[in-house]
Motif scaffolding. Sequence first.
Motif, mmCIF file in Angstrom:
data_model
loop_
_atom_site.group_PDB
_atom_site.id
_atom_site.type_symbol
_atom_site.label_atom_id
_atom_site.label_comp_id
_atom_site.label_asym_id
_atom_site.label_seq_id
_atom_site.Cartn_x
_atom_site.Cartn_y
_atom_site.Cartn_z
ATOM 1 N N LEU A 47 -2.632 -4.378 -7.803
ATOM 2 C CA LEU A 47 -2.709 -3.263 -8.741
ATOM 3 C C LEU A 47 -3.521 -3.574 -9.985
ATOM 4 C CD1 LEU A 47 0.896 -1.791 -8.483
ATOM 5 C CD2 LEU A 47 -1.171 -1.123 -7.262
ATOM 6 N N VAL A 48 -3.861 -4.847 -10.209
ATOM 7 C CA VAL A 48 -4.760 -5.153 -11.326
ATOM 8 C C VAL A 48 -6.200 -4.815 -10.965
ATOM 9 C CG1 VAL A 48 -3.284 -6.976 -12.231
ATOM 10 C CG2 VAL A 48 -5.034 -7.546 -10.546
ATOM 11 N N ARG A 49 -6.458 -4.608 -9.680
ATOM 12 C CA ARG A 49 -7.761 -4.167 -9.221
ATOM 13 C C ARG A 49 -7.841 -2.639 -9.368
ATOM 14 N NH1 ARG A 49 -11.235 -8.082 -8.734
ATOM 15 N NH2 ARG A 49 -12.321 -6.962 -7.058
ATOM 16 N N PRO A 50 -9.013 -2.061 -9.119
ATOM 17 C CA PRO A 50 -9.126 -0.586 -9.235
ATOM 18 C C PRO A 50 -8.455 0.141 -8.076
ATOM 19 C CG PRO A 50 -11.217 -1.522 -8.530
ATOM 20 C CD PRO A 50 -10.327 -2.691 -8.889
ATOM 21 N N VAL A 51 -7.177 -0.150 -7.875
ATOM 22 C CA VAL A 51 -6.373 0.508 -6.841
ATOM 23 C C VAL A 51 -5.145 1.095 -7.525
ATOM 24 C CG1 VAL A 51 -5.051 0.221 -4.726
ATOM 25 C CG2 VAL A 51 -7.168 -1.068 -5.036
ATOM 26 N N SER A 52 -4.976 2.390 -7.443
ATOM 27 C CA SER A 52 -3.831 3.025 -8.090
ATOM 28 C C SER A 52 -2.572 2.823 -7.261
ATOM 29 C CB SER A 52 -4.102 4.522 -8.267
ATOM 30 O OG SER A 52 -4.181 5.164 -7.009
ATOM 31 N N ARG A 53 -1.438 2.987 -7.904
ATOM 32 C CA ARG A 53 -0.161 2.862 -7.190
ATOM 33 C C ARG A 53 -0.036 3.919 -6.103
ATOM 34 N NH1 ARG A 53 4.814 1.319 -11.216
ATOM 35 N NH2 ARG A 53 3.772 -0.283 -12.454
ATOM 36 N N ALA A 54 -0.441 5.149 -6.433
ATOM 37 C CA ALA A 54 -0.326 6.235 -5.457
ATOM 38 C C ALA A 54 -1.190 5.963 -4.229
ATOM 39 C CB ALA A 54 -0.721 7.558 -6.109
ATOM 40 N N ARG A 55 -2.393 5.452 -4.445
ATOM 41 C CA ARG A 55 -3.284 5.175 -3.322
ATOM 42 C C ARG A 55 -2.730 4.057 -2.449
ATOM 43 N NH1 ARG A 55 -9.446 2.843 -3.852
ATOM 44 N NH2 ARG A 55 -10.004 2.992 -1.633
ATOM 45 N N TRP A 56 -2.194 3.013 -3.082
ATOM 46 C CA TRP A 56 -1.630 1.898 -2.308
ATOM 47 C C TRP A 56 -0.429 2.353 -1.492
ATOM 48 C CZ3 TRP A 56 3.339 -0.121 -2.922
ATOM 49 C CH2 TRP A 56 3.627 -1.255 -2.146
ATOM 50 N N LEU A 57 0.494 3.087 -2.141
ATOM 51 C CA LEU A 57 1.702 3.516 -1.447
ATOM 52 C C LEU A 57 1.370 4.512 -0.343
ATOM 53 C CD1 LEU A 57 4.768 3.372 -1.289
ATOM 54 C CD2 LEU A 57 4.886 5.216 -2.975
ATOM 55 N N ALA A 58 0.438 5.433 -0.608
ATOM 56 C CA ALA A 58 0.064 6.411 0.422
ATOM 57 C C ALA A 58 -0.562 5.715 1.627
ATOM 58 C CB ALA A 58 -0.905 7.431 -0.157
ATOM 59 N N GLY A 59 -1.363 4.704 1.383
ATOM 60 C CA GLY A 59 -1.961 3.965 2.495
ATOM 61 C C GLY A 59 -0.930 3.253 3.340
ATOM 62 N N ARG A 60 0.038 2.610 2.701
ATOM 63 C CA ARG A 60 1.076 1.914 3.448
ATOM 64 C C ARG A 60 1.929 2.887 4.253
ATOM 65 N NH1 ARG A 60 2.045 -3.435 2.449
ATOM 66 N NH2 ARG A 60 3.292 -3.132 4.331
ATOM 67 N N LEU A 61 2.277 4.017 3.658
ATOM 68 C CA LEU A 61 3.106 4.989 4.365
ATOM 69 C C LEU A 61 2.341 5.637 5.521
ATOM 70 C CD1 LEU A 61 4.999 6.736 1.422
ATOM 71 C CD2 LEU A 61 5.829 4.936 2.949
ATOM 72 N N ALA A 62 1.036 5.860 5.336
ATOM 73 C CA ALA A 62 0.237 6.429 6.416
ATOM 74 C C ALA A 62 0.203 5.499 7.624
ATOM 75 C CB ALA A 62 -1.179 6.728 5.922
ATOM 76 N N VAL A 63 0.015 4.212 7.376
ATOM 77 C CA VAL A 63 0.017 3.242 8.472
ATOM 78 C C VAL A 63 1.393 3.183 9.122
ATOM 79 C CG1 VAL A 63 -0.255 0.785 9.024
ATOM 80 C CG2 VAL A 63 -1.859 1.901 7.483
ATOM 81 N N SER A 64 2.448 3.265 8.332
ATOM 82 C CA SER A 64 3.803 3.236 8.879
ATOM 83 C C SER A 64 4.057 4.448 9.768
ATOM 84 C CB SER A 64 4.831 3.185 7.751
ATOM 85 O OG SER A 64 4.667 2.015 6.967
#
Length: 493
Positions: A341-358
């Motif tokens: 999250l210190v990179r240009p990755v928002s929390r929403a984008r990270w969580l949405a990506g993980r949930l989509a893969v799940s």
Amino acid sequence: MTVLPLSVPRGAWRVARGALSPAGGDARLVVGGRVARAAARSGALWGCVFGLFVVVQTVAFTAQYDTQAARDQMAATYGTEGGLTAVLGQPDALNTVAGWATWRFVGILGLLGSVWGVLLVTRLLRGEEESGRWELLLTGQTTPRRAAGQAATIAAAVLGIGYALRMAANTDRGLHWLGWLSPLGWVERIRPLNDPNPVAVVPVLALTVGATAAAVWLAGRRDAGTAILPERHAGPPRVALLGGPVRFAVRQTRLGAAGWLFAIAAFAALFGVVADSSTQDVDGSRDIEEAISRLGGHGSPTAVYLGLIFLVVSFLVALIAAGQVSTLRAEEAAGQLDALLVRPVSRARWLAGRLAVSCLLLGCAGVAAGGGAWVGTAGQSDGIGAGDLVTAGVNIVPPGLFLLGLGTLVFGGWPRATRPVVYAYLTWAFLIEFSGGAVRLHHWLLDTSVFFDVSPAPAGPPDWSSAAVLSGLGIAGAVLGGFLFRRRDLRAA
């Protein structure tokens, strides 16, 4: 200048053999004490769930089968060689409360308890080592032998092989000797409530002591964070799945996902193979037919049997969802999420990506279950089409989606409770659904199980309206959990 003495409570520290150690305990026992406390909390929770299940089932059994004639009829219905025997174990004296309880509880609770043990050990030992906490302890008076770690993959493989051996032993009388090759078979042969067999306790104790001693010995021969087996420390870079949160999530879950898909397909195929011989358990069984009809099912004995099997597989699919949510919390607790999250990755984008893969993984698991069942039943006299079985597999995905949303909601609002809440509810829901086949429970108790709303396809048409409701609730929980996650700080373990 006056120097004030540092006030130290009397007895707070003591000198022993030239070293300082905290009062009230030996520093070398810190690891054992911490693990014992965590295991006691988890064990008390699961013990209460299992105990409540036993009480509810036993009370309902004595109320439903209140005469010896009714119990004799029930024993004649369930006490046959076939699929139910393979799932639950060998029935013995089913017309008694002790015999019925042994058959009903020992097999399924032994399996669930084994799953709990694998999850607990890998979290408290290997998980702690991977997070780097053991390194702090190993720099002091605690040796590597007290911080042993075990691989979850190997433990799960051993458990799966043991269950397959026990199932094969219970399917054919000529293969009963295979039960002595499986730890689950040993537990089944103890028969604690009726006709106890103390000899079966000996291999259980021997394996426990031997495995513990071997783990301690192996842990003393390696460094923290390393392995006994040789590892390749150099190799060509693999950057194909490092271009974004979604691809990175695929990279992190691909090996575990492949294992789950293979296991579910093999499980469905294995029970599909014995479908013909298992229909004698359900053909003419008033209790099973009532349970299936209550869920909206009907049809041929093979369809009814496969409907029951798909309900069991739905628990495995939901277990995948629980593991995916627990992984989210594990990454946050270990500090890995901070680096992303210190990179240009928002929390929403990270969580949405993980949930989509799940979600994709859950859908593939349902298709794998349908495909495996079709392979297992191919060529049988009452075979069901591949399309119907794949549809039945997709039908069991919504409970997993609901649990994924529930876990995300807890992860967003109360992160430290993510794992206990998800697994506790999953266990409760499965036990309640599992109870409905043999005893009648109150409708409000059945409604607490997410599996109760799943149609037992292919024994009946899928209930897509209920599936839509469960999926919608899962999506709502995921959205609300994501909102809460964005508004809170990251929390370590």
